[in-house]
Motif scaffolding. Structure first.
Motif, mmCIF file in Angstrom:
data_model
loop_
_atom_site.group_PDB
_atom_site.id
_atom_site.type_symbol
_atom_site.label_atom_id
_atom_site.label_comp_id
_atom_site.label_asym_id
_atom_site.label_seq_id
_atom_site.Cartn_x
_atom_site.Cartn_y
_atom_site.Cartn_z
ATOM 1 N N LYS A 199 0.828 -1.190 0.000
ATOM 2 C CA LYS A 199 0.000 0.000 0.000
ATOM 3 C C LYS A 199 0.872 1.254 0.000
ATOM 4 N N ILE A 200 0.283 2.343 -0.525
ATOM 5 C CA ILE A 200 0.969 3.629 -0.484
ATOM 6 C C ILE A 200 0.877 4.154 0.934
ATOM 7 N N ASP A 201 2.015 4.399 1.569
ATOM 8 C CA ASP A 201 1.999 4.855 2.959
ATOM 9 C C ASP A 201 1.727 6.356 3.014
ATOM 10 N N PRO A 202 1.439 6.893 4.209
ATOM 11 C CA PRO A 202 1.114 8.325 4.346
ATOM 12 C C PRO A 202 2.209 9.243 3.820
ATOM 13 N N PHE A 203 3.463 8.844 3.970
ATOM 14 C CA PHE A 203 4.563 9.684 3.507
ATOM 15 C C PHE A 203 4.543 9.807 1.989
ATOM 16 N N GLN A 204 4.307 8.699 1.298
ATOM 17 C CA GLN A 204 4.233 8.741 -0.159
ATOM 18 C C GLN A 204 3.016 9.530 -0.622
ATOM 19 N N ARG A 205 1.919 9.423 0.126
ATOM 20 C CA ARG A 205 0.737 10.233 -0.201
ATOM 21 C C ARG A 205 1.059 11.717 -0.098
ATOM 22 N N ALA A 209 17.213 12.811 -3.786
ATOM 23 C CA ALA A 209 15.938 12.353 -4.330
ATOM 24 C C ALA A 209 15.503 11.044 -3.677
ATOM 25 N N VAL A 210 16.446 10.119 -3.490
ATOM 26 C CA VAL A 210 16.118 8.829 -2.876
ATOM 27 C C VAL A 210 15.721 9.018 -1.408
ATOM 28 N N VAL A 211 16.417 9.895 -0.698
ATOM 29 C CA VAL A 211 16.086 10.162 0.710
ATOM 30 C C VAL A 211 14.746 10.874 0.815
ATOM 31 N N ILE A 212 14.494 11.817 -0.098
ATOM 32 C CA ILE A 212 13.195 12.499 -0.119
ATOM 33 C C ILE A 212 12.080 11.477 -0.294
ATOM 34 N N GLY A 213 12.365 10.402 -1.032
ATOM 35 C CA GLY A 213 11.375 9.350 -1.256
ATOM 36 C C GLY A 213 11.106 8.476 -0.055
ATOM 37 N N PHE A 267 8.576 3.147 -5.245
ATOM 38 C CA PHE A 267 7.662 4.225 -5.608
ATOM 39 C C PHE A 267 8.070 5.530 -4.937
ATOM 40 N N GLY A 268 8.539 5.448 -3.704
ATOM 41 C CA GLY A 268 9.013 6.639 -3.006
ATOM 42 C C GLY A 268 10.211 7.256 -3.698
ATOM 43 N N ILE A 297 12.868 20.404 1.224
ATOM 44 C CA ILE A 297 12.100 19.159 1.175
ATOM 45 C C ILE A 297 12.907 18.008 1.755
ATOM 46 N N LEU A 298 14.222 17.996 1.493
ATOM 47 C CA LEU A 298 15.090 16.946 2.026
ATOM 48 C C LEU A 298 15.109 16.960 3.543
ATOM 49 N N VAL A 299 15.266 18.149 4.122
ATOM 50 C CA VAL A 299 15.285 18.270 5.595
ATOM 51 C C VAL A 299 13.956 17.817 6.183
ATOM 52 N N ILE A 300 12.852 18.234 5.549
ATOM 53 C CA ILE A 300 11.525 17.843 6.039
ATOM 54 C C ILE A 300 11.341 16.334 5.934
ATOM 55 N N ALA A 301 11.786 15.746 4.822
ATOM 56 C CA ALA A 301 11.646 14.302 4.619
ATOM 57 C C ALA A 301 12.430 13.523 5.668
ATOM 58 N N VAL A 302 13.659 13.951 5.944
ATOM 59 C CA VAL A 302 14.479 13.274 6.960
ATOM 60 C C VAL A 302 13.842 13.416 8.335
ATOM 61 N N ALA A 303 13.312 14.595 8.618
ATOM 62 C CA ALA A 303 12.685 14.829 9.924
ATOM 63 C C ALA A 303 11.454 13.937 10.101
#
Length: 332
Positions: A4-10, A259-263, A275-276, A308-314
């Motif tokens: 399933k698509i998780d909330p982060f990917q959504r 890009a991979v970490v943002i995913g 997909f991420g 976006i990278l900082v937010i994704a890691v956080a």
């Protein structure tokens, strides 16, 4: 690794949709099928190496030499074709990917032998591989006039064309290598025992060893796989630009890592989704190709991608802490 698509990917999908709507409002010219096809074409090369990097990072490693490997493999294979008159696209891919596998294995052996962080090793081999290529093979640039005709046809090829107001536009044939890389990565991670081992050593190498996995063999596989996809990407890139340069690509590694970490891939390993990674690549290229449309200079791209990278890691770190607390695991 759920289906399933998780909330982060959504959330990433929402960012892409909302930003696309915003750009369309600011510049209606963005909402065209040609724009979509252009983004797919320009991001296709990054998506290929992102699949290889994803597998490496899930295993708990990191690789910043894949662009040098892509350049080494593609430049060497095409140089051989230029010198010998070979005009066979399969030859280009096979030789380039074979070189990528060899260089990836060198990375894995050095990491296991020297017991140093993968980042340090691959940072060193990045310069080593590039230096070997320019010193012992060639450091000349080659234009479209001397490149094999098969490469030109591949770079200009389309899967199908769509009529537009300005003529017609086509979906690039470069999408095929992307699909091959994505399907191969999915099969490895979801359908094979080595895929389970990749996730296992990424979470805890000692526990994986006790469970019967061999970290050294898995490390050999993931870096060889990353090298193979880098070799594939190098040929696709050369076909798209229709030229061969000895210094291109090297230096763009951190954008792919971002890009991979943002995913949603964990930097420490054990977690990551195909997909991420695709969404992460799309976000970076969407920003890169549309900032001018909304009246901003390209220098804003680094600011937005960094934010976006900082937010994704956080978010990833917060989700991990919540998960650990639910299982009564306290690491703070």
């Amino acid at each position: 690794m759920t289906k399933k698509i998780d909330p982060f990917q959504r959330m990433l999908l929402i960012i892409i949709v909302v930003y696309s709507v915003f750009v369309t409002i600011k510049n209606p010219g963005f909402f065209q099928i040609q724009t979509v096809f252009d983004i797919i074409k320009t991001s296709s090369t990054t998506m290929i190496v992102a699949m290889g990097l994803l597998v490496v990072m899930i295993s708990g490693g990191i690789d910043v030499s894949f662009m040098a490997i892509a350049l080494f493999g593609s430049y060497t294979s095409l140089y051989i074709m230029i010198q010998t008159g070979i005009n066979n696209l399969a030859f280009a891919f096979v030789v380039s990917m074979a070189i990528g596998i060899v260089l990836g294995l060198i990375n894995a052996v050095l990491i296991s032998w020297l017991k140093l962080p993968p980042f340090i090793i691959t940072l060193g081999t990045q310069n080593l591989f590039h230096g070997i290529m320019t010193t012992f093979i060639s450091d000349k640039s080659f234009g479209s006039g001397v490149l094999p005709e098969c490469l030109h046809k591949f770079g200009q090829g389309t899967l199908f064309k769509v009529a537009t107001a300005n003529g017609s536009t086509g979906l690039t044939v470069s999408l095929i290598p992307v699909l091959i890389a994505g399907l191969a990565t999915y099969f490895i991670l979801r359908k094979t025992m080595i895929g389970r081992g990749i996730v296992a050593i990424g979470n805890d190498e000692e526990s994986a060893r006790r469970a019967g996995f061999n970290p050294f063999k898995i490390r050999l596989f993931v870096y060889a796989y990353s090298g193979a996809l880098a070799g594939m990407m190098g040929i696709v890139y050369a076909a798209q630009v229709n030229a061969l340069y000895p210094n291109k690509m090297v230096g763009d590694e951190l954008m792919v890592v971002a890009a991979v970490v943002i995913g949603g891939t964990k930097i420490t390993g054990g977690q990551g989704k195909i997909f991420g990674a695709v969404l992460g690549v799309l976000i970076t290229y969407l920003l890169n190709s549309t900032l001018i449309m909304i009246g901003l200079s390209s220098s804003w791209n680094n600011l937005f991608v960094g934010a976006i990278l900082v937010i994704a890691v956080a978010i990833t770190s917060y989700q991990e802490r919540v998960k650990n607390r639910k299982h009564l695991i306290f690491t703070e």
